[in-house]
Design a protein around this motif. Sequence first.
Motif, short mmCIF file in Angstrom:
data_model
loop_
_atom_site.label_atom_id
_atom_site.label_comp_id
_atom_site.label_asym_id
_atom_site.label_seq_id
_atom_site.Cartn_x
_atom_site.Cartn_y
_atom_site.Cartn_z
N LEU A 1 0.79 -1.24 -0.14
CA LEU A 1 -0.06 0.15 -0.10
C LEU A 1 0.88 1.42 -0.05
CD1 LEU A 1 -2.81 -1.01 2.73
CD2 LEU A 1 -3.14 -0.74 -0.06
N TYR A 2 1.83 1.30 0.85
CA TYR A 2 2.68 2.44 0.66
C TYR A 2 3.32 2.73 -0.42
CZ TYR A 2 1.98 3.54 5.86
OH TYR A 2 1.50 3.85 7.02
N ILE A 3 4.01 1.40 -0.80
CA ILE A 3 4.91 1.98 -2.29
C ILE A 3 3.85 2.30 -3.31
CG2 ILE A 3 4.37 -0.44 -3.46
CD1 ILE A 3 7.79 1.36 -2.89
N ILE B 1 4.85 13.47 2.02
CA ILE B 1 4.32 12.13 2.07
C ILE B 1 5.74 11.40 1.35
CG2 ILE B 1 3.05 10.38 0.46
CD1 ILE B 1 0.88 12.62 0.58
N VAL B 2 6.37 11.60 0.43
CA VAL B 2 7.77 11.16 -0.21
C VAL B 2 8.70 11.25 1.03
CG1 VAL B 2 9.57 11.50 -1.50
CG2 VAL B 2 7.26 11.84 -2.41
N ALA B 3 8.97 12.19 1.90
CA ALA B 3 9.84 12.26 2.75
C ALA B 3 9.25 11.03 3.87
CB ALA B 3 10.02 13.45 3.47
N TYR C 1 10.22 5.56 6.22
CA TYR C 1 9.37 4.42 6.60
C TYR C 1 9.64 3.20 5.70
CZ TYR C 1 5.83 2.09 9.49
OH TYR C 1 5.02 1.42 10.32
N LEU C 2 9.77 3.22 4.59
CA LEU C 2 9.93 2.05 3.77
C LEU C 2 11.32 1.71 3.67
CD1 LEU C 2 7.60 3.20 0.58
CD2 LEU C 2 6.94 1.20 2.11
N VAL D 1 10.01 -0.94 6.35
CA VAL D 1 9.09 -1.90 6.01
C VAL D 1 9.58 -2.75 4.93
CG1 VAL D 1 6.71 -2.35 5.14
CG2 VAL D 1 7.26 -0.28 6.55
N PHE D 2 10.38 -2.63 3.96
CA PHE D 2 11.02 -3.33 2.97
C PHE D 2 11.72 -4.62 3.55
CE2 PHE D 2 14.57 -4.24 0.27
CZ PHE D 2 13.69 -4.66 -1.15
N VAL D 3 12.48 -4.17 4.40
CA VAL D 3 13.35 -5.37 5.02
C VAL D 3 12.72 -6.28 5.94
CG1 VAL D 3 15.23 -4.07 4.90
CG2 VAL D 3 14.07 -4.02 7.15
N ARG D 4 11.32 -5.80 6.44
CA ARG D 4 10.38 -6.74 7.33
C ARG D 4 9.41 -7.44 6.34
NH1 ARG D 4 8.96 -3.05 12.14
NH2 ARG D 4 8.98 -1.45 10.92
N THR D 5 9.44 -7.34 4.91
CA THR D 5 8.47 -8.26 4.25
C THR D 5 8.92 -9.63 4.21
OG1 THR D 5 9.79 -7.66 2.10
CG2 THR D 5 7.79 -6.47 2.73
#
Length: 454
Positions: free
Chosen positions: A100-102, A220-222, A227-228, A235-239
């Motif tokens: 969703l965030y991506i 939003i981008v910052a 966060y991603l 979040v990316f490394v926790r997928t």
Amino acid sequence: MFKYLLFTALLYFISYLYYVKVSHGLGHKAEFLQLRRFLPCALLAVAPAATAQIQLTNSLLLTSMAVGISWIITYPLLYWNTYHKNSTDFGFHFDTVFGLYIIGWLTALKIIVLNFNIFPITFLIILTTVEFLILLIPISQWIFYFLYKSCIDENSMMMLQETHYNEILEFFKSFSIPANLLIFVIPTSVYGIFIYLNIDASVSTSISINIYQLITLLAIVAFLTIYLWKKGKGVFVRTGIVELYLDVKEYFETTKLYTQNMKERLKDLQVTPQKPVFDKPSTILLIIGESESRDYMSAFSECEYDTTPWLKAKKEDPHFLLFPNSYSCIAHTVSCLERALTEFNQYNDKQFYTSCSIIDIAHKAGYTTSWYSNQGHLGCADTPVTLVANTSQTAKWTKQNLNQVQYDEALLEYLEEVNPQKNNFVVIHLKGNHFNFINRYPSQFTKWGYSWQI
């Protein structure tokens, strides 16, 4: 604005219902937690499009949607297809959060590029390439699943990380020409389509935003960039798939360190078995029962239910020794087991990787060693214990057997492998009472409360 809110609501509810559907054995706490967590994710996914007032059918949003939805769907679905018949509980909410965030992150970047209108085509091609590289991870998982009818698991991830480039070439040579063409054509075609759609949208889309809208998009981008993509905590490394990759990578690194220190550990180790010496071959059985507390064991404490009737009955048996005042040396499971299984403890200056283990001692004493586990195999909560387990002559995990339901009772089958004509040291590592408790036993063993069935 109503259409953006409606689209947000649809994205939110569909994502949540899908997460619940492809998860297994979730507790109510986990379900309600994600019910709250996915709402801001869905809002930020649509917020850039709503801020710039671009159409929901605009390719700038649609290609980003394709990337996000592929992450939401892929690993949880492939894992569910592979493990739902034998695993008692799993869920991958971070894949949904990332998906969703991506969407919001990619869409916001594209809108900002078109707003400034400085080399927009060049920057859009760069962003589309980033978009495609993010999408390539789910595509690769689908290709793997198509070839092997299984999601990428620990063993296959190990194989992938250990593979030499010559072996990769031989791997592709083993397939037919049409199969290789298909593997090449699918990603290339997707990349070409994404380039075309984003460039076409840049020509047909007029972006004109005021300073407040620009500040909103930059904020939003910052936020999403941090966060991603934050190292170690994003979040990316926790997928699911990325966490698996990092766990295997760390496992190889720690295995190398543990192995390098093995000779040094064992060099001065001397073991003198204490009397009485058994007259015939014997088996010592060590059972590690995790997440247990004597406060909830009727053999040691007054409980509402008789939770340990067998153990309670053995209190008067002279062949049994119970330790009512025993305690964990530390609250965290991994830190506790590192100290319980090795000479490393909170009172000396040793380190886990340089300390002799209980398996090392058993080897020196002449025992045949076996380790059977219903725990995980790799990961921050499993790798140190796995390193010790793998020094056993036999080490097996129920998770590696896709035809076996992962209840603790499944470990009984492994005991048939133990040769009674030898001196054996056998470790049985239970899943124990780990949350969610209702998933830890077959429904026919329910004594009170309600039952759960895979």
